[in-house]
Structures are given as C-alpha cells and as structure tokens.
Design a protein around this motif. Sequence first.
Motif, PDB file in Angstrom:
ATOM      1  N   VAL A 108      -2.753   0.550  -4.342  1.00  0.00           N
ATOM      2  CA  VAL A 108      -2.820  -1.078  -3.861  1.00  0.00           C
ATOM      3  C   VAL A 108      -2.238  -1.794  -4.919  1.00  0.00           C
ATOM      4  O   VAL A 108      -2.640  -2.110  -5.956  1.00  0.00           O
ATOM      5  CB  VAL A 108      -4.161  -1.408  -3.812  1.00  0.00           C
ATOM      6  N   SER A 109      -1.021  -2.232  -4.537  1.00  0.00           N
ATOM      7  CA  SER A 109      -0.179  -3.173  -5.470  1.00  0.00           C
ATOM      8  C   SER A 109      -0.307  -4.555  -5.270  1.00  0.00           C
ATOM      9  O   SER A 109      -0.236  -4.917  -3.929  1.00  0.00           O
ATOM     10  CB  SER A 109       1.370  -2.763  -5.090  1.00  0.00           C
ATOM     11  N   LEU A 149       0.808  -1.353  -0.081  1.00  0.00           N
ATOM     12  CA  LEU A 149       0.246  -0.183   0.181  1.00  0.00           C
ATOM     13  C   LEU A 149       0.935   1.326   0.107  1.00  0.00           C
ATOM     14  O   LEU A 149       2.082   1.418   0.370  1.00  0.00           O
ATOM     15  CB  LEU A 149      -1.113   0.131   1.156  1.00  0.00           C
ATOM     16  N   ALA A 151      -0.369   2.137   5.341  1.00  0.00           N
ATOM     17  CA  ALA A 151      -0.051   3.193   4.502  1.00  0.00           C
ATOM     18  C   ALA A 151      -0.936   4.250   5.244  1.00  0.00           C
ATOM     19  O   ALA A 151      -1.944   4.016   5.895  1.00  0.00           O
ATOM     20  CB  ALA A 151      -0.041   3.105   3.038  1.00  0.00           C
ATOM     21  N   ARG A 202      -9.673   1.015   7.470  1.00  0.00           N
ATOM     22  CA  ARG A 202      -8.892   2.157   7.895  1.00  0.00           C
ATOM     23  C   ARG A 202      -9.187   2.609   9.228  1.00  0.00           C
ATOM     24  O   ARG A 202     -10.402   2.326   9.799  1.00  0.00           O
ATOM     25  CB  ARG A 202      -9.299   3.183   7.055  1.00  0.00           C
ATOM     26  N   TYR A 253      -4.361   3.025   6.943  1.00  0.00           N
ATOM     27  CA  TYR A 253      -4.888   1.775   6.047  1.00  0.00           C
ATOM     28  C   TYR A 253      -4.188   0.676   6.510  1.00  0.00           C
ATOM     29  O   TYR A 253      -3.067   0.651   6.552  1.00  0.00           O
ATOM     30  CB  TYR A 253      -4.879   2.059   4.783  1.00  0.00           C
ATOM     31  N   ILE A 300      -9.279  -4.340   3.220  1.00  0.00           N
ATOM     32  CA  ILE A 300      -8.617  -3.013   3.692  1.00  0.00           C
ATOM     33  C   ILE A 300      -9.402  -2.424   4.536  1.00  0.00           C
ATOM     34  O   ILE A 300     -10.733  -1.949   4.100  1.00  0.00           O
ATOM     35  CB  ILE A 300      -7.911  -2.184   2.467  1.00  0.00           C
ATOM     36  N   CYS A 336      -3.998  -3.388   5.077  1.00  0.00           N
ATOM     37  CA  CYS A 336      -4.476  -4.512   4.368  1.00  0.00           C
ATOM     38  C   CYS A 336      -4.343  -6.131   5.197  1.00  0.00           C
ATOM     39  O   CYS A 336      -3.091  -6.149   5.674  1.00  0.00           O
ATOM     40  CB  CYS A 336      -3.718  -4.617   3.037  1.00  0.00           C
ATOM     41  N   THR A 391     -10.033   7.420  -1.942  1.00  0.00           N
ATOM     42  CA  THR A 391     -10.025   7.472  -0.240  1.00  0.00           C
ATOM     43  C   THR A 391     -11.424   8.264   0.078  1.00  0.00           C
ATOM     44  O   THR A 391     -11.973   8.019   1.037  1.00  0.00           O
ATOM     45  CB  THR A 391      -8.942   8.090   0.343  1.00  0.00           C
ATOM     46  N   LEU A 422      -5.511   6.221  -2.778  1.00  0.00           N
ATOM     47  CA  LEU A 422      -4.701   5.111  -2.150  1.00  0.00           C
ATOM     48  C   LEU A 422      -4.341   4.073  -3.153  1.00  0.00           C
ATOM     49  O   LEU A 422      -5.108   3.643  -4.111  1.00  0.00           O
ATOM     50  CB  LEU A 422      -5.286   4.177  -1.125  1.00  0.00           C
ATOM     51  N   ASP A 437      -2.745   8.396   4.399  1.00  0.00           N
ATOM     52  CA  ASP A 437      -3.126   9.092   3.279  1.00  0.00           C
ATOM     53  C   ASP A 437      -2.895  10.447   3.521  1.00  0.00           C
ATOM     54  O   ASP A 437      -2.283  10.868   4.570  1.00  0.00           O
ATOM     55  CB  ASP A 437      -4.597   8.827   2.739  1.00  0.00           C
TER      56      ASP A 437
END
Length: 326
Positions: free
Chosen positions: A44-45, A33, A297, A320, A305, A318, A307, A57, A42, A299
């Motif tokens: 997201v990989s 993230l 991560a 937050r 956040y 995910i 995951c 977000t 955000l 923002d």
Amino acid sequence: MAQTDSACTFHPTVQLFLTLTDVAPVSGGTVALAGHPSKPHLFVSVLELGKVLVVSTETSEIVSDLEVPEPFDEGPKGVAFDEAGDCLVLLVDDRITRWREQPLWTELGSGQELSADCECVSVDGRGRILLDLSPPGWLLPGGTIEPVPFEALPEEPPKDVDGDLDAVYKRQTWEATTTDLSNALMVACKDGAIFVYARDTKSTHYLVPGEAHARELSVRRPRLSRGIVVHMESHLPEEGCCCTSPHGGMFVVGPLGDEDTDDDGALAVWSFSPDKAPSITRLTGFRSRPAQLDAVATDAAGMLYLCVVEQWPDRRAIYRVAPVEA
C-alpha cells in the motif's frame, strides 16, 4: 467461434480488509496498491506520507513499512513487485527505484531517471517494467527502454468540412471507431502481454507479446445513422481503475452508469479474458457509499482489493472481494 464461458466473476459482497485511516492518517493525496505475485502480501503506497505499508493478506496486519528518504517531490506514486528480480519497484518523482527487504528495506543502486513524466508502473514475469510514458515503453532489466509497438492509427479525416455531410459522417465514424491506445491506462500481464483500458472510448484491449495489433476484449454496440457508425456504446465506466492477476485475469473497477442500475455510481467489477466472454459483478457491502476509488490490485490467491475514499478527504478503507471458484 462463439464464446460460451465467462471470465472470472466475484462474490458480490465486499469484505472490509483494512481501515487505512486508522493505521496511516492521511488527508487528501492518493494511494496505490500492488499484490505480491506469490506471497500473502499487499503493498500500500501512500503518496502523502512518502511510505509503503506491507500488509499481510492473511491477518490484515502491517508486517513492515518502507519510508522513502527525502528529498522528493512526489513519491512513491507507483508501486509493483518484480518477482523475477525479487524486489519492490517504486516510482518516486520521475525515477524508478528498486528495494529489497534484507531484513530492513534497502534501496538497490541509485535508481534510474526517466526522460518523461510517468504515473503508473507494472511488471511482467520476466522483470520488464511497463511505463506509461509517451509513447509507452518497457524498461528492460538492463536499463534500456523498449517502445510498446502499438500499430499506427488510421489516417485522421479533416475536422473542418464546410457542410460536406459525407465528410462529417466520415469524421464521426473515425472518432467513434478509433482508439489511441498509447494514451490509455495499461497494465502488464505475467506472460508479457498488456491489458489496456481506454477511458475515453470505454473499451479494453489485449496486446500479446510480439504483436502490434491489440484485440478488443470489451463488447461495444455501434450506434448508426444512415447506416454509418457515429458512436460506440459501452457499459464500461469513464473513470475506473484496472489491474491484472498472476493467474491471467484482467479487471476494470468503477462506477455503474444509470443505464445499468437505479443506484447510479455503485461500484462494479468488469472481468476480461482473451478466450472468454466478459463478465460483470455489482459490488455491495460497503460501510458507506464510496466517494472515490483510488486503486485496485489482486493478490497471489486471486482476491481483488479496492482502496476507496469513504469520506473525503481523510477517511479511506481497503475492501476485498473473493473470486467465484469455477
């Protein structure tokens, strides 16, 4: 001077942000993230799918996605946004790539090959990319790598001491009080400082630009034997994730130990600041007890956040948490 104020704390109840499995079906693998430092995005990989989702977000909707073209073995396994260069930074295999949305995501240049394995990337406000190489280094905008100047470790006492009790204690003290920061997790701060989370010693440290000595931010208690330090006790997790905020916050997220709560393994956030006392927030409100924490991560608004794997291997979500306003 005693620290009276505490670092940023969070509301303890998490909010479901996105059921990742519903929009990106994936089994196993890992997720990374990264937050945009100034826009409500955000990143997201998803390693297994070879793509990055850009999620609003504000609405939790996917606004765009970036698919890394093959061939590649591992990627994108690290993600960060470089605000100074106005581009997304991805670590694909052992190559740093840069991407810009114009309007489709387009790779800028041919990327830069790294000479050693790297797993994590983060970016400071000047566009320097922090790489967890061995030794760690900054990838400068011009393409050169500048080593992180961690101070040298104290001289290591011998391990084989042949029954010499004084030598045994000397070795134990060295092991208890020495932290090799070059092998720890580290994240760039916006001002160019580095936040370091050492899992093996369960400690956090802060390296300001231009210095070699990293100041410890975590609070550990020495355990003594015959007046000699033989262990440093800490409430930080051994297996956690860390991140920094554009507003200066530094965070570790991980499971609580059974010495902190009856619910061993519940997640918590440890917050740090160079000029405030650390704080801890125990998290509640998950749909089910997280089986694994993948990434964290923040923002632009300071939201944190997480995951998590809710059910291994194919159900991820995910969540937050909102910061408590001072």
